[in-house]
Scaffold this motif. Structure first.
Motif, PDB file in Angstrom:
ATOM      1  N   TRP A   1       0.814  -1.219   0.000  1.00  0.00           N
ATOM      2  CA  TRP A   1       0.000   0.000   0.000  1.00  0.00           C
ATOM      3  C   TRP A   1       0.841   1.260   0.000  1.00  0.00           C
ATOM      4  CZ3 TRP A   1      -4.909  -0.824  -0.983  1.00  0.00           C
ATOM      5  CH2 TRP A   1      -5.512  -2.013  -0.574  1.00  0.00           C
ATOM      6  N   GLU A   2       2.017   1.174   0.627  1.00  0.00           N
ATOM      7  CA  GLU A   2       2.799   2.397   0.845  1.00  0.00           C
ATOM      8  C   GLU A   2       3.877   2.634  -0.204  1.00  0.00           C
ATOM      9  OE1 GLU A   2       3.809   1.668   4.891  1.00  0.00           O
ATOM     10  OE2 GLU A   2       1.677   1.707   5.366  1.00  0.00           O
ATOM     11  N   LEU A   3       3.970   1.755  -1.183  1.00  0.00           N
ATOM     12  CA  LEU A   3       5.000   1.932  -2.214  1.00  0.00           C
ATOM     13  C   LEU A   3       4.730   3.220  -2.997  1.00  0.00           C
ATOM     14  CD1 LEU A   3       7.430   0.219  -3.264  1.00  0.00           C
ATOM     15  CD2 LEU A   3       5.948  -0.495  -5.137  1.00  0.00           C
ATOM     16  N   GLU A   4       5.760   4.038  -3.155  1.00  0.00           N
ATOM     17  CA  GLU A   4       5.591   5.315  -3.872  1.00  0.00           C
ATOM     18  C   GLU A   4       6.308   5.328  -5.216  1.00  0.00           C
ATOM     19  OE1 GLU A   4       6.923   8.056  -0.855  1.00  0.00           O
ATOM     20  OE2 GLU A   4       4.849   8.465  -0.281  1.00  0.00           O
TER      21      GLU A   4
ATOM     22  N   GLY B   1      13.642   1.815  -8.486  1.00  0.00           N
ATOM     23  CA  GLY B   1      14.242   3.010  -7.892  1.00  0.00           C
ATOM     24  C   GLY B   1      13.184   4.086  -7.841  1.00  0.00           C
ATOM     25  N   ALA B   2      13.467   5.203  -8.507  1.00  0.00           N
ATOM     26  CA  ALA B   2      12.453   6.262  -8.578  1.00  0.00           C
ATOM     27  C   ALA B   2      11.984   6.448 -10.019  1.00  0.00           C
ATOM     28  CB  ALA B   2      13.015   7.556  -8.025  1.00  0.00           C
ATOM     29  N   ASP B   3      12.174   5.401 -10.847  1.00  0.00           N
ATOM     30  CA  ASP B   3      11.923   5.566 -12.280  1.00  0.00           C
ATOM     31  C   ASP B   3      10.459   5.378 -12.658  1.00  0.00           C
ATOM     32  OD1 ASP B   3      13.329   6.285 -14.631  1.00  0.00           O
ATOM     33  OD2 ASP B   3      12.962   4.294 -15.435  1.00  0.00           O
ATOM     34  N   TYR B   4       9.667   4.840 -11.736  1.00  0.00           N
ATOM     35  CA  TYR B   4       8.241   4.574 -12.053  1.00  0.00           C
ATOM     36  C   TYR B   4       7.427   5.040 -10.854  1.00  0.00           C
ATOM     37  CZ  TYR B   4       4.165   1.890 -13.733  1.00  0.00           C
ATOM     38  OH  TYR B   4       2.936   1.503 -14.199  1.00  0.00           O
ATOM     39  N   SER B   5       6.520   5.961 -11.093  1.00  0.00           N
ATOM     40  CA  SER B   5       5.723   6.507  -9.990  1.00  0.00           C
ATOM     41  C   SER B   5       4.554   5.584  -9.645  1.00  0.00           C
ATOM     42  CB  SER B   5       5.173   7.870 -10.387  1.00  0.00           C
ATOM     43  OG  SER B   5       4.358   7.743 -11.541  1.00  0.00           O
ATOM     44  N   ILE B   6       4.275   5.479  -8.372  1.00  0.00           N
ATOM     45  CA  ILE B   6       3.162   4.640  -7.909  1.00  0.00           C
ATOM     46  C   ILE B   6       2.180   5.566  -7.196  1.00  0.00           C
ATOM     47  CG2 ILE B   6       2.512   2.715  -6.389  1.00  0.00           C
ATOM     48  CD1 ILE B   6       4.455   1.586  -8.295  1.00  0.00           C
TER      49      ILE B   6
ATOM     50  N   THR C   1       8.058 -15.160  -5.253  1.00  0.00           N
ATOM     51  CA  THR C   1       8.070 -14.661  -3.860  1.00  0.00           C
ATOM     52  C   THR C   1       7.811 -13.158  -3.919  1.00  0.00           C
ATOM     53  OG1 THR C   1      10.471 -14.196  -3.712  1.00  0.00           O
ATOM     54  CG2 THR C   1       9.755 -16.470  -3.251  1.00  0.00           C
ATOM     55  N   VAL C   2       8.255 -12.426  -2.898  1.00  0.00           N
ATOM     56  CA  VAL C   2       8.021 -10.976  -2.879  1.00  0.00           C
ATOM     57  C   VAL C   2       9.352 -10.234  -2.720  1.00  0.00           C
ATOM     58  CG1 VAL C   2       5.721 -11.355  -1.911  1.00  0.00           C
ATOM     59  CG2 VAL C   2       7.608 -10.707  -0.379  1.00  0.00           C
ATOM     60  N   TRP C   3       9.280  -8.930  -2.806  1.00  0.00           N
ATOM     61  CA  TRP C   3      10.472  -8.061  -2.830  1.00  0.00           C
ATOM     62  C   TRP C   3      11.305  -8.223  -1.547  1.00  0.00           C
ATOM     63  CZ3 TRP C   3      10.351  -2.076  -2.141  1.00  0.00           C
ATOM     64  CH2 TRP C   3      11.571  -1.524  -2.550  1.00  0.00           C
ATOM     65  N   THR C   4      12.598  -8.070  -1.731  1.00  0.00           N
ATOM     66  CA  THR C   4      13.586  -8.300  -0.669  1.00  0.00           C
ATOM     67  C   THR C   4      13.235  -7.666   0.691  1.00  0.00           C
ATOM     68  OG1 THR C   4      15.123  -8.086  -2.529  1.00  0.00           O
ATOM     69  CG2 THR C   4      16.091  -8.368  -0.330  1.00  0.00           C
TER      70      THR C   4
ATOM     71  N   SER D   1       0.731  -0.954  -4.776  1.00  0.00           N
ATOM     72  CA  SER D   1       1.048  -2.038  -5.712  1.00  0.00           C
ATOM     73  C   SER D   1       0.992  -3.348  -4.938  1.00  0.00           C
ATOM     74  CB  SER D   1       2.424  -1.837  -6.346  1.00  0.00           C
ATOM     75  OG  SER D   1       2.635  -2.799  -7.367  1.00  0.00           O
ATOM     76  N   SER D   2       1.365  -4.409  -5.565  1.00  0.00           N
ATOM     77  CA  SER D   2       1.506  -5.679  -4.847  1.00  0.00           C
ATOM     78  C   SER D   2       2.559  -6.515  -5.532  1.00  0.00           C
ATOM     79  CB  SER D   2       0.174  -6.442  -4.806  1.00  0.00           C
ATOM     80  OG  SER D   2      -0.215  -6.825  -6.106  1.00  0.00           O
TER      81      SER D   2
END
Ligand code: FEO
Length: 395
Positions: free
Chosen positions: A17-20, A24-29, A50-53, A33-34
């Protein structure tokens, strides 16, 4: 926590929910996301991705609260990028030796990122399959360059689920997980933004891959991507949209994108937009100051456009750095069959328009001859050239 997808298949991913930003900063959210991971419990117990590190320990704990980790017979790593493979380290520390199935380049990617840890990596290619019991199989389909060289999709027979990984995904957090529960406008917008900014460079490959998948005649009840909503209501709708989007997609829209130093180029941008409305009231016109706008959102508008007009004043015999960076991104996205025009005012030397035309051509746009290049502030005489330029853009 798990959510049932169908029969013995559950979602065990992470709602971010909190991903911005992403990459890196190349794609705005803007809407969360999930990272979707899936657990299959048939004769064999299988984890798909699996999911992100940063979420790896929570992911493994959650999984351990749902099943005995030792029950996992094997893991499918559809893609090596760390938003899907980033929990393998923590998971395989708990269940070392568990087979991981991936493409040859997936194995390279995993070893490249996490080092040679003695993981039990098993290479598969398109058409390979594994029996998972209860009359069901997992069939692998390489998805090379969609969007990485190692990408792969996995199809589950019986339940007819396509675990498509990044393809057909969106950066959009949907708590209820399914497409029919999502805000439909946002879902389409986020799917299009994802396509534009991540997949469009590979659109020709994608078009071929869609044909290849169609030729396999696989019944598909669910498309379960690795980001965003899971397509269970008319899952082929996103395949149809991808087929449309991969074929030089254009709507009746023109986007004007520019930056300015002292508002001289702003004046031209708005004159162009006004003239488009005058000549073609049914054409959608959008205007963005590149330096103040989200580049991924603007590119999504460019994706929809049949033509663009790009402006920069001349600075240091060239263009503003904001516009230069934006044009580099534009080039990367490999848009097809779109027109472009250049404009920009200047005080002394006036190279910006030529430079813009060159860069727009290199980005694959058909650059119209007409341009607007006033010295100082545009006069009515300077702006008298706008209608001809707009006419060429709309033709
Ligand atoms: Fe969602 Fe290419 O990683």
């Amino acid at each position: 926590m798990r959510t049932k997808i169908k029969n013995n298949v559950s979602w065990v991913g992470y709602l971010d929910w909190e991903l911005e930003t992403f990459h890196g900063a190349d794609y705005s959210i803007h809407n969360g996301s999930s990272q979707n991971a899936y657990l299959i419990e048939e004769g064999k117990t299988v984890l798909i991705d699996t999911v992100w590190t940063p979420h790896r320990f929570g992911f493994v704990e959650n999984l351990a609260s749902e099943i005995d980790l030792k029950k996992i017979d094997f893991i499918v790593a559809n893609h090596g990028e760390c938003d899907h493979s980033g929990s393998l380290t923590a998971l395989l520390d708990r269940i070392p030796g568990t087979p991981v199935y991936c493409t040859a380049l997936g194995a390279k990617s995993l070893e490249g990122q996490y080092g040679k840890r003695g993981w039990n990596l098993n290479v598969v290619k398109t058409g390979d399959s594994i029996d998972i019991g209860n009359g069901k199989k997992l069939v692998f389909v390489e998805m090379r360059m969609l969007h990485w060289p190692d990408s792969m999709a996995t199809y589950m027979t019986g339940d007819n689920i396509l675990f498509s990984n990044d393809a057909f995904g969106q950066h959009y957090a949907v708590g209820e997980l399914f497409n029919d529960k999502a805000n439909q406008c946002l879902l389409r917008l986020e799917a299009m933004k994802y396509f534009t900014n991540i997949l469009n460079p590979f659109a020709p490959i994608l078009a071929k891959k869609l044909d290849e998948i169609a030729a396999m005649n696989l019944p598909i009840d669910i498309i379960a991507p690795s980001h965003g909503a899971i397509w269970r209501d008319d899952p082929m709708q996103i395949v149809r949209l991808y087929a449309e989007w991969a074929n030089a997609y254009r709507e009746n829209q023109v986007t004007v994108a520019y930056d300015t130093m002292w508002e001289g180029t702003t004046q031209i941008a708005h004159a162009i937009a006004d003239e488009i409305r005058r000549q073609s009231p049914e054409t959608v016109v959008k205007v963005f100051n590149i330096a103040k706008s989200d580049k991924n959102d603007v590119m999504t508008e460019v994706f929809k456009s049949k033509a663009i007009a790009v402006g920069s004043p001349t600075v240091s015999n060239s263009i503003l750095s904001s516009v230069a960076g934006w044009l580099e991104f534009l080039k990367q996205l490999k848009f097809k069959q779109k027109k472009a025009a250049a404009f920009g005012c200047y005080g002394w030397s006036g190279e910006s328009v030529k430079q813009l035309q060159k860069l727009l051509g290199e980005a694959g746009f058909s650059v119209v001859e007409e341009s607007i290049r006033p010295q100082w502030k545009a006069t009515q005489d300077d702006l008298a050239a706008v209608p001809a330029m707009v006419k060429s853009l709309l033709a």
